[in-house]
Design an enzyme around this catalytic site. Structure first.
Site, short mmCIF file in Angstrom:
data_model
loop_
_atom_site.label_atom_id
_atom_site.label_comp_id
_atom_site.label_asym_id
_atom_site.label_seq_id
_atom_site.Cartn_x
_atom_site.Cartn_y
_atom_site.Cartn_z
N GLY A 11 0.92 -1.00 -0.16
CA GLY A 11 -0.06 -0.06 0.06
C GLY A 11 0.96 1.32 0.43
CB ILE A 13 2.08 4.19 4.62
CG1 ILE A 13 0.92 5.30 4.51
CG2 ILE A 13 2.96 4.65 5.77
CD1 ILE A 13 -0.02 6.00 5.38
CG ASP A 63 -7.56 -11.33 4.72
OD1 ASP A 63 -7.18 -11.42 5.18
OD2 ASP A 63 -8.18 -11.32 3.73
CB SER A 129 -5.43 7.01 12.36
OG SER A 129 -6.38 7.90 11.55
CE1 TYR A 153 -8.54 3.49 9.24
CE2 TYR A 153 -9.05 6.07 10.40
CZ TYR A 153 -8.43 4.68 9.59
OH TYR A 153 -6.68 4.99 9.11
CE LYS A 157 -6.19 2.36 11.37
NZ LYS A 157 -5.46 1.83 11.10
CE1 TYR A 181 1.87 5.17 11.03
CE2 TYR A 181 0.37 5.39 9.54
CZ TYR A 181 1.19 4.32 10.18
OH TYR A 181 1.83 3.36 9.68
CG PHE A 182 -1.37 14.12 12.93
CD1 PHE A 182 -0.68 13.47 13.84
CD2 PHE A 182 -2.13 15.05 12.97
CE1 PHE A 182 -1.43 13.58 15.09
CE2 PHE A 182 -2.90 15.27 14.86
CZ PHE A 182 -1.99 13.96 15.16
CG ASN A 203 -6.83 10.73 2.36
OD1 ASN A 203 -7.85 11.13 3.42
ND2 ASN A 203 -6.19 9.81 2.42
N GLY A 299 -18.00 14.97 10.81
CA GLY A 299 -16.86 14.16 11.06
C GLY A 299 -15.68 15.01 10.97
CG ASP A 300 -13.73 17.05 7.62
OD1 ASP A 300 -13.18 15.44 7.75
OD2 ASP A 300 -14.43 17.10 6.72
N1 LIG Z 1 -3.40 7.47 4.56
C1 LIG Z 1 -3.52 7.43 5.72
O1 LIG Z 1 -4.74 8.63 5.53
C2 LIG Z 1 -3.98 6.40 6.75
C3 LIG Z 1 -3.32 8.02 7.48
C4 LIG Z 1 -3.40 7.05 9.25
C5 LIG Z 1 -3.48 5.72 9.73
N2 LIG Z 1 -3.40 4.44 8.41
C6 LIG Z 1 -3.21 3.50 8.67
O2 LIG Z 1 -2.26 3.35 7.90
C7 LIG Z 1 -2.05 2.14 7.31
C8 LIG Z 1 -1.70 2.42 5.35
O3 LIG Z 1 -2.11 3.00 5.39
P1 LIG Z 1 -2.63 3.33 3.88
O4 LIG Z 1 -2.56 5.10 3.54
O5 LIG Z 1 -0.73 2.85 3.04
O6 LIG Z 1 -3.41 2.52 3.22
P2 LIG Z 1 -3.69 1.18 1.43
O7 LIG Z 1 -4.50 1.51 1.67
O8 LIG Z 1 -2.68 2.04 0.62
O9 LIG Z 1 -2.00 0.45 2.37
C9 LIG Z 1 -3.03 -1.13 3.04
C10 LIG Z 1 -2.55 -2.47 2.47
O10 LIG Z 1 -3.32 -3.40 3.45
C11 LIG Z 1 -3.64 -4.15 2.07
N3 LIG Z 1 -4.30 -4.93 2.85
C12 LIG Z 1 -5.93 -4.89 3.57
N4 LIG Z 1 -6.55 -5.52 3.62
C13 LIG Z 1 -5.57 -6.32 4.28
C14 LIG Z 1 -5.89 -7.77 3.87
N5 LIG Z 1 -7.10 -7.75 5.11
N6 LIG Z 1 -4.78 -8.71 4.67
C15 LIG Z 1 -3.97 -8.39 3.77
N7 LIG Z 1 -3.59 -7.04 3.55
C16 LIG Z 1 -4.51 -6.15 3.49
C17 LIG Z 1 -3.80 -3.39 0.73
O11 LIG Z 1 -4.02 -3.86 -0.10
C18 LIG Z 1 -3.32 -2.26 1.03
O12 LIG Z 1 -2.15 -2.81 0.02
C19 LIG Z 1 -3.87 1.64 7.63
O13 LIG Z 1 -3.77 0.46 8.84
C20 LIG Z 1 -4.52 2.50 7.41
O14 LIG Z 1 -5.65 2.65 8.54
C21 LIG Z 1 -3.28 5.69 7.04
#
Ligand SMILES: NC(=O)c1ccc[n+]([C@@H]2O[C@H](COP(=O)([O-])OP(=O)(O)OC[C@H]3O[C@@H](n4cnc5c(N)ncnc54)[C@H](O)[C@@H]3O)[C@@H](O)[C@H]2O)c1
Length: 343
Positions: A11, A13, A63, A129, A153, A157, A181-182, A203, A299-300
């Protein structure tokens, strides 16, 4: 060097963090079901990380809720630590599909923790988050602020953080960091990896860049009457490379310390308004970003900015990149990949 399991590593991050971890010399097993990502991101991570990286990255398509898939991921090599990114993250979707969110985010974390204990691995970095602060009483927001999520959501968390606290208290040996994370944005400066959301972006930042590149006609700015300098909402945007480096610093802190439970904000401590982001993006890209002011979204909050001091004290880490870097790198990614990884 450590061998690490990265859930959700394909994903947004996760992929940037995989790159930083490979560059630091670690070896990785990535467990991802690609529900919101593409294997192409990991192929490019290996390409960026250099010749030896291919031998240090194993991908397990699976998964995080599946006992069998977790077993396969843990059997790649003995795991020294886990970075747990896998999860669902769209606030609006979590309101219409709460059970799916509880199942993946909470159920997935529970399955992972059982597998970790079974494989005698007790070092974990969890993607939490700032959403769990809800409407904050004070800004900048310290980690001691009340946890009061306002959507499913955020509830998931907060529930995982609670589960991790219970686990750490129940038996010795756990080394856990919950990273709040922000607003993660931007991309690797090469323009080879970046954020590639499925469907309509949730976003601000990917929306702006998709408007600038001509994929979407216009941007909605939610609320022009917030109590801020220009009336638009203010957020703490953190460059994804700063965030990735924050994970490396966290991992180093956990692996070199005794048992502990760390809860840290990862943010810059500096807020920018939506209109400031749009204007900076326009200046850097030279593209028009047409927008309309829409009504506020449920929610904002008006202003969400991290107090980042604890992370600096505990990790010796702070953000290095600013809004200019975020827009430059995000635009480089969007221009080179107007349709994301699907080209
Ligand atoms: N991006 C943001 O704004 C943000 C902010 C705060 C927290 N987060 C948290 O950071 C983490 C990563 O976020 P991101 O932006 O990279 O999201 P993303 O959706 O790009 O990455 C998440 C990854 O998890 C994989 N995934 C989802 N469900 C799965 C499962 N059941 N089994 C295996 N893989 C699975 C997805 O395919 C994806 O590759 C998440 O937990 C998210 O909640 C993100």
């Amino acid at each position: 060097m450590a061998h690490l399991l990265i859930t959700g590593g394909a994903g947004f991050i996760g992929s940037h963090t995989c790159l930083v971890l490979l560059e630091a010399g670690h070896s990785l097993a990535v467990l991802d079901n690609f529900t919101n990502s593409s294997p192409e991101s990991l192929r490019r991570v290996v390409e960026l990380a250099g010749p030896s990286a291919g031998r240090r990255l194993e991908v397990v398509r699976g998964d995080v809720r599946s006992h069998e898939d977790l077993k396969q991921a843990f059997e790649v090599a003995p795991v020294d630590g886990v970075l747990h990114f896998a999860g669902l993250k769209a606030v609006g979707e979590s309101m219409s599909q709460p059970l799916r969110y509880w199942d993946t985010n909470v159920g997935g974390s529970r399955s992972l923790l059982s597998a970790m204990a079974a494989h005698d691995c007790r070092t974990l970095v969890f993607s939490s988050s700032a959403t769990l602060y809800g409407y904050p009483d004070t800004v900048p927001i310290p980690e001691s602020a009340p946890v009061r999520p306002i959507n499913p959501y955020g509830h998931t968390k907060a529930a995982v953080e609670r589960m991790l606290g219970d686990l750490a208290a129940s038996e010795p040996g756990w080394r856990i960091a919950c990273l709040r994370y922000f607003n993660p944005v931007g991309a690797h400066p090469s323009g080879r990896i970046g954020e590639d959301p499925n469907g309509i972006p949730n976003n601000l930042f990917p929306f702006i860049s998709q408007v600038a590149v001509g994929r979407r006609a216009c941007l909605d700015v939610f609320g022009g009457d917030w109590p801020t300098a220009d009336g638009s909402g203010v957020r703490d945007y953190i460059h994804v490379m700063d965030l990735a480096e924050g994970h490396l610093a966290t991992l180093d802190a956990l692996l070199t310390s005794g048992e502990q439970l760390l809860t840290l904000n990862l943010g810059s401590g500096r807020g920018y308004s939506v209109l400031e982001v749009i204007n900076t993006f326009r200046a850097i890209s030279g593209k028009a970003v047409p927008y309309t002011i829409a009504s506020r979204r449920d929610g904002d909050a008006a202003i969400t900015v991290a107090d980042p001091q604890l992370a600096e004290q505990r990790l010796g880490w702070k953000t290095k990149r600013n809004l200019h870097d975020i827009c430059r790198d995000g635009w480089a990614w969007q221009q080179a990949n107007p349709k994301g990884y699907s080209r």
